[in-house]
Design an enzyme around this catalytic site. Structure first.
Site, PDB file in Angstrom:
ATOM      1  N   ASP A   1       0.829  -1.207   0.000  1.00  0.00           N
ATOM      2  CA  ASP A   1       0.000   0.000   0.000  1.00  0.00           C
ATOM      3  C   ASP A   1       0.866   1.260   0.000  1.00  0.00           C
ATOM      4  O   ASP A   1       1.988   1.254   0.520  1.00  0.00           O
ATOM      5  CB  ASP A   1      -0.906  -0.029   1.242  1.00  0.00           C
ATOM      6  CG  ASP A   1      -2.075   0.928   1.115  1.00  0.00           C
ATOM      7  OD1 ASP A   1      -2.292   1.474   0.014  1.00  0.00           O
ATOM      8  OD2 ASP A   1      -2.770   1.146   2.123  1.00  0.00           O
TER       9      ASP A   1
ATOM     10  N   ARG B   1       0.213   7.697  -2.532  1.00  0.00           N
ATOM     11  CA  ARG B   1       0.730   8.742  -1.634  1.00  0.00           C
ATOM     12  C   ARG B   1       2.214   8.984  -1.856  1.00  0.00           C
ATOM     13  O   ARG B   1       2.708  10.100  -1.761  1.00  0.00           O
ATOM     14  CB  ARG B   1       0.449   8.365  -0.165  1.00  0.00           C
ATOM     15  CG  ARG B   1      -0.966   8.735   0.264  1.00  0.00           C
ATOM     16  CD  ARG B   1      -1.373   8.032   1.521  1.00  0.00           C
ATOM     17  NE  ARG B   1      -1.629   6.616   1.248  1.00  0.00           N
ATOM     18  CZ  ARG B   1      -1.673   5.683   2.183  1.00  0.00           C
ATOM     19  NH1 ARG B   1      -1.457   6.000   3.440  1.00  0.00           N
ATOM     20  NH2 ARG B   1      -1.921   4.431   1.850  1.00  0.00           N
TER      21      ARG B   1
ATOM     22  N   ARG C   1      -0.078   9.312  -9.943  1.00  0.00           N
ATOM     23  CA  ARG C   1      -0.256   8.040  -9.210  1.00  0.00           C
ATOM     24  C   ARG C   1       0.382   6.863  -9.945  1.00  0.00           C
ATOM     25  O   ARG C   1       0.915   5.948  -9.335  1.00  0.00           O
ATOM     26  CB  ARG C   1      -1.755   7.759  -9.015  1.00  0.00           C
ATOM     27  CG  ARG C   1      -2.444   8.687  -8.036  1.00  0.00           C
ATOM     28  CD  ARG C   1      -3.924   8.317  -7.918  1.00  0.00           C
ATOM     29  NE  ARG C   1      -4.105   6.945  -7.452  1.00  0.00           N
ATOM     30  CZ  ARG C   1      -4.015   6.553  -6.186  1.00  0.00           C
ATOM     31  NH1 ARG C   1      -3.753   7.426  -5.241  1.00  0.00           N
ATOM     32  NH2 ARG C   1      -4.198   5.295  -5.852  1.00  0.00           N
TER      33      ARG C   1
ATOM     34  N   HIS D   1       2.674   3.432  -8.889  1.00  0.00           N
ATOM     35  CA  HIS D   1       2.449   2.009  -9.177  1.00  0.00           C
ATOM     36  C   HIS D   1       3.653   1.410  -9.909  1.00  0.00           C
ATOM     37  O   HIS D   1       4.036   0.270  -9.668  1.00  0.00           O
ATOM     38  CB  HIS D   1       1.182   1.825 -10.019  1.00  0.00           C
ATOM     39  CG  HIS D   1      -0.073   2.197  -9.281  1.00  0.00           C
ATOM     40  ND1 HIS D   1      -0.329   1.788  -7.989  1.00  0.00           N
ATOM     41  CD2 HIS D   1      -1.143   2.955  -9.648  1.00  0.00           C
ATOM     42  CE1 HIS D   1      -1.511   2.266  -7.603  1.00  0.00           C
ATOM     43  NE2 HIS D   1      -2.010   2.976  -8.581  1.00  0.00           N
TER      44      HIS D   1
ATOM     45  N   GLU E   1     -12.200  -4.960  -5.221  1.00  0.00           N
ATOM     46  CA  GLU E   1     -12.752  -3.603  -5.033  1.00  0.00           C
ATOM     47  C   GLU E   1     -12.009  -2.553  -5.867  1.00  0.00           C
ATOM     48  O   GLU E   1     -12.505  -1.441  -6.075  1.00  0.00           O
ATOM     49  CB  GLU E   1     -12.687  -3.191  -3.546  1.00  0.00           C
ATOM     50  CG  GLU E   1     -13.668  -3.926  -2.638  1.00  0.00           C
ATOM     51  CD  GLU E   1     -13.300  -5.401  -2.409  1.00  0.00           C
ATOM     52  OE1 GLU E   1     -12.090  -5.702  -2.303  1.00  0.00           O
ATOM     53  OE2 GLU E   1     -14.213  -6.239  -2.366  1.00  0.00           O
ATOM     54  N   ASN E   2     -10.805  -2.899  -6.326  1.00  0.00           N
ATOM     55  CA  ASN E   2     -10.000  -1.903  -7.052  1.00  0.00           C
ATOM     56  C   ASN E   2     -10.581  -1.518  -8.423  1.00  0.00           C
ATOM     57  O   ASN E   2     -10.173  -0.517  -9.016  1.00  0.00           O
ATOM     58  CB  ASN E   2      -8.550  -2.385  -7.242  1.00  0.00           C
ATOM     59  CG  ASN E   2      -7.727  -2.325  -5.974  1.00  0.00           C
ATOM     60  OD1 ASN E   2      -6.794  -3.103  -5.784  1.00  0.00           O
ATOM     61  ND2 ASN E   2      -8.049  -1.389  -5.085  1.00  0.00           N
ATOM     62  N   TRP E   3     -11.572  -2.287  -8.918  1.00  0.00           N
ATOM     63  CA  TRP E   3     -12.221  -1.912 -10.186  1.00  0.00           C
ATOM     64  C   TRP E   3     -12.915  -0.567 -10.062  1.00  0.00           C
ATOM     65  O   TRP E   3     -13.234   0.064 -11.068  1.00  0.00           O
ATOM     66  CB  TRP E   3     -13.237  -2.983 -10.596  1.00  0.00           C
ATOM     67  CG  TRP E   3     -12.632  -4.324 -10.863  1.00  0.00           C
ATOM     68  CD1 TRP E   3     -12.725  -5.425 -10.053  1.00  0.00           C
ATOM     69  CD2 TRP E   3     -11.851  -4.730 -11.997  1.00  0.00           C
ATOM     70  NE1 TRP E   3     -12.047  -6.481 -10.606  1.00  0.00           N
ATOM     71  CE2 TRP E   3     -11.491  -6.084 -11.813  1.00  0.00           C
ATOM     72  CE3 TRP E   3     -11.411  -4.087 -13.155  1.00  0.00           C
ATOM     73  CZ2 TRP E   3     -10.726  -6.802 -12.717  1.00  0.00           C
ATOM     74  CZ3 TRP E   3     -10.636  -4.801 -14.066  1.00  0.00           C
ATOM     75  CH2 TRP E   3     -10.310  -6.138 -13.846  1.00  0.00           C
TER      76      TRP E   3
ATOM     77  N   LEU F   1      -7.156  -4.895   7.065  1.00  0.00           N
ATOM     78  CA  LEU F   1      -6.888  -6.048   6.205  1.00  0.00           C
ATOM     79  C   LEU F   1      -7.443  -5.900   4.787  1.00  0.00           C
ATOM     80  O   LEU F   1      -7.035  -6.643   3.888  1.00  0.00           O
ATOM     81  CB  LEU F   1      -7.449  -7.324   6.840  1.00  0.00           C
ATOM     82  CG  LEU F   1      -6.732  -7.767   8.124  1.00  0.00           C
ATOM     83  CD1 LEU F   1      -7.378  -9.032   8.689  1.00  0.00           C
ATOM     84  CD2 LEU F   1      -5.253  -8.024   7.865  1.00  0.00           C
TER      85      LEU F   1
END
Ligand code: FPP
Length: 254
Positions: free
Chosen positions: A34, A38, A47, A51, A81-83, A209
């Site tokens: 993670d 940031r 961003r 990555h 959930e990242n979609w 988590l």
């Protein structure tokens, strides 16, 4: 302690690796990588640059884990959930596996790394899936560290799928509800042939988590750091293992 030893012996002589107990290396380490966004923001970068830098950290930490003798390394690369992220970011993330494998597969083969994927293949773009499946096939017979990318992975979905399979077994008369044991759940999870993680690492200061390996982490040690994933180094990784070695695992006993 490390600072005191450094003062006593000089920086070069106190290598974190030398201070680790080689008989107590976690067999399986899982990482929530993670802080890419940031990290980029803190440098005035887009961003995507975060990555991309995070991808470099994947290689660095895989090699570090291999050097320590870790048997399984599982990395949370993209959640179910990242979609929800902006389309351009999702597309960029979906290109990283092929970029990573195009540049690193040779080195990974030399280290006999076995690549696996944990997640739901159906929603992945063809180019992503092809790159991953190609790497899985090429490395299938390697006997080194098992590097698993959790890609389009979500723990709740994984558990629902497992419960569905168990329900099917009950309906087919293979099992009665009273016979259902932990082992049934385990055998239907995506980690059926992998031991539970001994250690979970999460970078970037977040303490949650995020739907990652909820069943498998039941007795794992957890280690959190404020360091953003792109700047997570072998020293940080070894520090996590050192902290793991200080802890006494009791699995609910005394
Ligand atoms: C979370 O940081 C990170 C991700 C959702 C993507 C993780 C992917 C990589 C590290 C590269 C993967 C590489 C390969 C080879 C598959 P974030 O973007 O949520 O960071 P933020 O919380 O600071 O915004």
């Amino acid at each position: 302690m490390l600072q005191r030893l450094r003062a006593l012996f000089g920086k070069a002589s106190v290598k974190p690796l030398q201070m680790l107990d080689t008989d107590n290396i976690p067999q399986h380490i899982a990482i929530i990588m993670d802080g890419n966004g940031r990290w980029a923001k803190s440098r005035g970068l887009p961003r995507m640059a975060g990555h991309h830098s995070g991808m470099k950290a994947v290689k660095r930490i895989t090699m570090a884990a291999d050097r320590l003798g870790v048997k399984y390394l599982t990395l949370y690369a993209f959640s179910t959930e990242n979609w929800k992220r902006p389309k351009a970011e999702v597309e960029f993330l979906m290109k990283l596996p092929q970029e990573f494998l195009a540049s690193e597969l040779k080195d990974l083969m030399e280290k006999r790394v076995q690549i696996r994927m944990m997640g739901y293949k159906g929603d992945l773009p063809d180019h992503t899936l092809k790159a991953v499946e190609d790497a899985i096939a090429k490395t299938a017979n390697n006997d080194g560290i098992v590097l698993t990318f959790a890609l389009n992975y979500g723990s709740r979905k994984e558990m629902i799928e497992a419960v569905r399979s168990i329900g099917q077994d009950v309906q087919d008369g293979k099992l009665s509800p009273g016979q259902i044991e932990e082992s049934h759940m385990q055998q239907y999870l995506l980690t059926a042939d992998v031991p539970d993680p001994d250690l979970l690492i999460r970078t970037s200061g977040e303490l949650r988590l995020s739907n990652f390996m909820l069943w498998q982490l039941a007795y794992s040690e957890m280690w959190f750091t404020d360091v953003y994933w792109p700047e997570f180094t072998e020293e940080h990784f070894n520090e996590a293992v050192r902290e793991y070695q200080r802890r006494a695992r009791r699995y609910g006993g005394l």
